[in-house]
Design an enzyme around this catalytic site. Structure first.
Site, PDB file in Angstrom:
ATOM      1  N   THR A  18       0.730  -1.336   0.115  1.00 16.71           N
ATOM      2  CA  THR A  18       0.233  -0.473  -0.121  1.00 16.71           C
ATOM      3  C   THR A  18       1.242   1.300  -0.210  1.00 16.71           C
ATOM      4  O   THR A  18       0.721   2.344  -0.474  1.00 16.71           O
ATOM      5  CB  THR A  18      -0.874   0.040   1.177  1.00 16.71           C
ATOM      6  N   SER A  64       1.750  -7.592  -0.806  1.00 15.76           N
ATOM      7  CA  SER A  64       2.093  -8.830  -0.281  1.00 15.76           C
ATOM      8  C   SER A  64       1.061  -9.561   0.046  1.00 15.76           C
ATOM      9  O   SER A  64       2.239 -10.507   0.684  1.00 15.76           O
ATOM     10  CB  SER A  64       2.916  -7.696   1.461  1.00 15.76           C
ATOM     11  N   THR A  97       1.288  -4.443   4.615  1.00 11.51           N
ATOM     12  CA  THR A  97       1.807  -4.717   5.503  1.00 11.51           C
ATOM     13  C   THR A  97       0.575  -6.041   5.570  1.00 11.51           C
ATOM     14  O   THR A  97       1.221  -6.783   7.052  1.00 11.51           O
ATOM     15  CB  THR A  97      -0.013  -3.723   6.321  1.00 11.51           C
ATOM     16  N   ASP A  98       0.316  -6.424   5.143  1.00 11.33           N
ATOM     17  CA  ASP A  98      -0.624  -7.525   4.830  1.00 11.33           C
ATOM     18  C   ASP A  98       0.528  -9.100   5.607  1.00 11.33           C
ATOM     19  O   ASP A  98      -0.019 -10.545   5.980  1.00 11.33           O
ATOM     20  CB  ASP A  98      -1.822  -7.799   4.267  1.00 11.33           C
TER      21      ASP A  98
HETATM   22  C1  SIN Z   1       0.035  -5.900   1.470  1.00 10.59           C
HETATM   23  O1  SIN Z   1      -0.202  -6.109   1.774  1.00 10.59           O
HETATM   24  O2  SIN Z   1       0.761  -5.422  -0.211  1.00 10.59           O
HETATM   25  C2  SIN Z   1      -1.004  -4.394   0.745  1.00 10.59           C
HETATM   26  C3  SIN Z   1      -1.830  -4.053   2.061  1.00 10.59           C
HETATM   27  C4  SIN Z   1      -0.977  -3.130   2.584  1.00 10.59           C
HETATM   28  O3  SIN Z   1       0.300  -2.586   2.547  1.00 10.59           O
HETATM   29  O4  SIN Z   1      -1.532  -1.810   3.864  1.00 10.59           O
END
Ligand code: SIN
Length: 329
Positions: A18, A64, A97-98
């Site tokens: 993100t 991710s 983040t995921d």
């Molecule tokens: C991801 O994990 O690539 C999408 C979600 C995020 O980064 O918050």
């Protein structure tokens, strides 16, 4: 006397997420596409970084949730390459983040780095009206310049978390990460880092564990380890399905199962029966707790070892790397 160069460069490796996401409307913080903006553009959007000795390299550009072993392997090799350069002080990785906590634990386990490796992220896309990525990136670069820090850490919303403890604990808030009972190891304030706990001692030795990295570098895949949750009304069907699959197609053989167990590592009796069968057929079974906090207390009588405090997804990686090491004996 041999003159050693002062390490001053920080290398920023982009993998997507993100933080590199793009939405069609500024007010849209959820309907964006992750992994769109180049890492060099993310850096250019943070004016206070201008003038610092930074290098940028794009390793991947993914959401991710779609992280793969192939990207991890490439990332580990590039992190190792840069850390081994005398002029490099530390590495920053931009990431979604995921699955950030999984990548952090993978890199920590494989590289055991003796310089800072700082992962960062964002909960809002780069195109948001008020994006959180630029501040996180600025903070991460500051942490990567910490003289005494070794190992992989995560910087998000002004907090610094150790790879071992960090987990995504909120699906939307900007402070989406926590370190459970351990708490964050420090915080970043106006570019300064304040440590809450003593930093782990920087013992001597290689900058990265090349022995472990070489094993990962020559592997095509990670040994297959599944995570299965024990819940009310569980049965053994998923385990039985995995064992059947292995009979039909040995290339898809499951080598290990992590059971995300209830409470202090307890497993539904029907699932336990199937897991015992799997174990008897050579599958390694490990218990982690599905509780967001706490651990499986060692010593509780069970047929399956506990995960030594690791969450189910990190225990999956630990078991896969252990199986990989076993294979190389
Ligand atoms: C991801 O994990 O690539 C999408 C979600 C995020 O980064 O918050």
């Amino acid at each position: 006397m041999v003159q050693t160069k002062k390490a001053s460069i920080r290398v920023i490796l982009g993998t997507g997420g993100t933080i590199a996401g793009r939405a069609t409307a500024m007010a849209d913080n959820v309907g964006y596409v992750a992994g769109e903006v180049a890492v060099s553009d993310l850096l250019a959007a943070v004016p206070p970084l201008a003038g610092l000795a930074l290098e940028a390299e794009q390793i991947a550009q993914v959401d991710s949730k779609d992280m793969t072993f192939a990207i991890w392997r490439q990332l580990a090799l590039r992190v190792a390459h840069h850390l081994e350069r005398a002029e490099v002080q530390g590495v920053v990785i931009t990431h979604g983040t995921d699955t950030l906590e999984e990548t952090a634990w993978f890199l920590q386990s494989v590289l055991q780095p003796r310089k800072p490796v700082v992962m960062t992220c964002a909960m809002r896309p780069a195109t948001a009206m008020v994006p959180d990525g630029p501040q996180n990136l600025l903070d991460a670069v500051a942490v990567a310049g910490s003289e005494d820090l070794v190992g992989v850490v995560v910087v998000c919303a002004g907090q610094v978390h150790r790879a071992e403890h960090v987990a995504k604990v909120h699906s939307y808030r900007l402070d989406a990460f926590g370190s459970g009972d351990a708490g964050p190891m420090g915080c970043v304030e106006e570019g300064g880092v304040r440590w809450f706990h003593g930093l782990p001692p920087a013992q001597g030795g290689a900058v990265v564990n090349r022995f472990q990295l070489d094993r990962v570098a020559s592997a095509a895949v990670l040994p297959r380890v599944a995570v299965i949750t024990s819940h009310a009304d569980s049965d053994g069907a998923v385990v039985e399905g995995l064992l059947m699959l292995a009979e039909q197609d040995p290339t898809r053989r499951v080598r290990g199962i992590v059971v995300a167990a209830t409470g202090n590592g307890t497993v539904h009796v029907a699932l336990e029966k199937a897991l015992l069968q799997a174990q008897a057929s050579g599958v390694r079974v490990v218990r982690a707790t599905r509780c967001a906090r706490g651990r499986v207390i060692p010593g509780v009588r069970s047929s399956f070892p506990d995960s030594a405090g690791l969450s189910p997804v990190k225990a999956r990686l630990a078991l896969a790397l252990d199986l990989m090491a076993e294979d190389s004996l």
